[in-house]
Enzyme design. Structure first.
Site, PDB file in Angstrom:
ATOM      1  N   LYS A   1       0.862  -1.187   0.000  1.00 23.23           N
ATOM      2  CA  LYS A   1       0.000   0.000   0.000  1.00 23.23           C
ATOM      3  C   LYS A   1       0.889   1.224   0.000  1.00 23.23           C
ATOM      4  O   LYS A   1       2.045   1.175   0.411  1.00 23.23           O
ATOM      5  CB  LYS A   1      -0.895  -0.003   1.241  1.00 23.23           C
ATOM      6  CG  LYS A   1      -2.037   0.971   1.223  1.00 23.23           C
ATOM      7  CD  LYS A   1      -3.151   0.573   0.273  1.00 23.23           C
ATOM      8  CE  LYS A   1      -4.421   0.320   0.952  1.00 23.23           C
ATOM      9  NZ  LYS A   1      -5.412  -0.502   0.411  1.00 23.23           N
TER      10      LYS A   1
HETATM   11  N1  GLU Z   1      -7.442  -0.256  -2.704  1.00 21.74           N
HETATM   12  C1  GLU Z   1      -8.235  -1.438  -2.785  1.00 21.74           C
HETATM   13  C2  GLU Z   1      -8.143  -2.225  -1.494  1.00 21.74           C
HETATM   14  O1  GLU Z   1      -7.832  -1.708  -0.466  1.00 21.74           O
HETATM   15  C3  GLU Z   1      -7.944  -2.258  -4.028  1.00 21.74           C
HETATM   16  C4  GLU Z   1      -6.570  -2.791  -4.116  1.00 21.74           C
HETATM   17  C5  GLU Z   1      -6.245  -3.412  -5.461  1.00 21.74           C
HETATM   18  O2  GLU Z   1      -7.138  -3.599  -6.273  1.00 21.74           O
HETATM   19  O3  GLU Z   1      -5.082  -3.713  -5.669  1.00 21.74           O
HETATM   20  O4  GLU Z   1      -8.444  -3.379  -1.463  1.00 21.74           O
END
Ligand code: GLU
Length: 437
Positions: A122
């Site tokens: 992230k």
């Molecule tokens: N930001 C989204 C999550 O927290 C999607 C992450 C993604 O698709 O890689 O799951």
């Protein structure tokens, strides 16, 4: 005066650090509890308890007025035992390395539980997008992508949208990343990001995938109790991508959205708020729901205490905690956001027998959609919306059933059940492969 300002800034920093540490503490406490419960191999416990890589980049960007501003961006890569790192990028004034650590760890559990060949990461940039023009956001995004360099890649680390980022953000990342490659390999890299616009290799349905998944989990839960969504009332915190699409599907199935809250306003209407009308209102106002005439504005502090069947927190982390968990009236909580409930808040809710469908299951429709986008790009295919929604529904229903089964088998709450499946899958991979050298 200067002393006063310095003291104020210092206090603000302390408050921020405390908040960030709490989200990280939350994920670590959850991890500790599950690791003990499943008697996780103590060496593997050490590996999963830390992040693999933490990338912090400071980079300059020219603002519209000619001034150069320095921004700080993060990418924390927690674990890649099951495949390339995967997870969103958020643009928010509060994102920092501690938040990114917690969110990256949650991504590892989420992709593992979902049965995907991905690890967890992230990141984001510390900024408020409302302070910037579209042209500035484009330059900031491109320069951040350039600064990340080979730390991201279709087989290395695949970002996606998260809070305050969207398909346009992904298109800029893709274009910047591709532009740094030799002409012959440019088109091989379209899966460096997911959540792209459909015209740029994006997946039909990726926009609604997370909200659809939240709705589906709620529907499955109610069905197991012999109930349906028809006539049920729900409240939503956050009216971004997840909140909008979840409420769309809920209302379509006969439920009533009686309240919605964002950073600007809290709206209430006993007869139901129309999500489509609210979306039309908020879109030209940089996403703010304030000033919507189809509902009454109420005191934000009363939101969580509203009587309703289902509560969907779909904003930021740590929103439900020790001080407000006791006032929650909902019969079911479905976590659209990542980490919306603190550990002590959760203890109160579980004691009060309010079930929680945990984030790593409830909002996993998004990353499942991302996986299909990645596959589609890899294979040079283009799938229809119908096909995609069927695939997401099938995969998420299977995952839901696995967690439901673990709840029954082990007599634990839903979060514990989801975590134990996720962590055991990674433990198995390490046990089979051993530790290099
Ligand atoms: N930001 C989204 C999550 O927290 C999607 C992450 C993604 O698709 O890689 O799951």
């Amino acid at each position: 005066m200067q002393n006063y300002i310095a003291k104020f800034i210092n206090n603000m920093n302390q408050i921020k650090e405390k908040k960030a540490a709490t989200m990280y503490e939350n994920v670590m406490q959850q991890y500790e509890q599950v690791a003990n419960f499943i008697e996780l191999n103590h060496n593997i416990k050490k590996i999963l308890g830390i992040t693999n890589n933490e990338i912090v980049v400071n980079f300059p960007v020219k603002m519209d007025n000619g001034e150069v501003k320095i921004f700080t961006g993060y990418r924390v890569q927690h674990n890649n035992a099951l495949g390339p790192y995967k997870g969103g990028l958020r643009y928010h004034p509060t994102i920092d390395v501690n938040d990114a650590r917690a969110l990256a760890m949650w991504m590892t559990w989420k992709t593992s539980l979902a049965g995907l060949p991905f690890g967890g990461a992230k990141g984001g940039i510390q900024l408020d997008p409302r302070d910037h023009s579209l042209a500035e956001l484009e330059r900031i995004t491109r320069r951040f992508t350039y600064a990340l360099g080979e730390n991201i890649g279709p087989d290395q680390d695949i970002p996606a949208p998260d809070v305050n980022t969207n398909p346009q953000t992904m298109a800029w990342i893709l274009d910047t990343y591709m532009s740094t490659k030799s002409p012959s390999s440019r088109s091989l890299n379209s899966h460096v990001v997911t959540g792209k616009p459909v015209g740029s290799g994006g997946l039909e349905g990726r926009d609604r995938a997370t909200g659809f998944g939240v709705f589906l989990c709620i529907k499955l839960y109610l069905a197991s109790q012999g109930e349906s969504l028809s006539g049920k009332t729900f409240i939503v915190q956050g009216f971004g991508n997840v909140g909008q699409w979840a409420s769309h599907f809920m209302v379509e199935e006969g439920a009533r959205m009686i309240a919605v809250q964002d950073a600007h306003a809290t709206l209430y209407h006993a007869k139901g708020i129309d999500p489509a009308a609210l979306q039309l209102h908020s879109a030209p106002r940089k996403g703010s729901i304030a000033g919507f005439t189809g509902a009454e504005e109420i005191d934000p502090s009363t939101f969580f205490g509203l009587a309703c069947d289902i509560l969907i927190p779909a904003a930021l982390g740590n929103q439900i905690h020790l001080d407000n968990a006791g006032s929650i009236e909902a019969r079911l909580i479905a976590e659209g956001a990542n980490g919306p409930i603190t550990k002590d808040g959760e203890e109160i809710l579980l004691e009060r027998n309010i079930p929680i469908i945990p984030d790593i299951l409830c909002n996993s429709g998004g990353v499942i959609g991302s996986y299909f986008e990645w596959l589609q790009n890899r294979h040079g295919e283009i799938w229809s919306l119908e096909e995609v929604m069927q695939k997401i529904e099938k995969k998420l229903t299977e995952n839901y059933r696995k967690v439901e089964g673990a709840v029954q088998e082990h007599g634990v709450d839903w979060r514990m059940a989801a975590y134990l499946i996720a962590i055991k899958r990674i433990e198995l991979a390490y046990t089979q492969r051993g530790i290099f050298p």
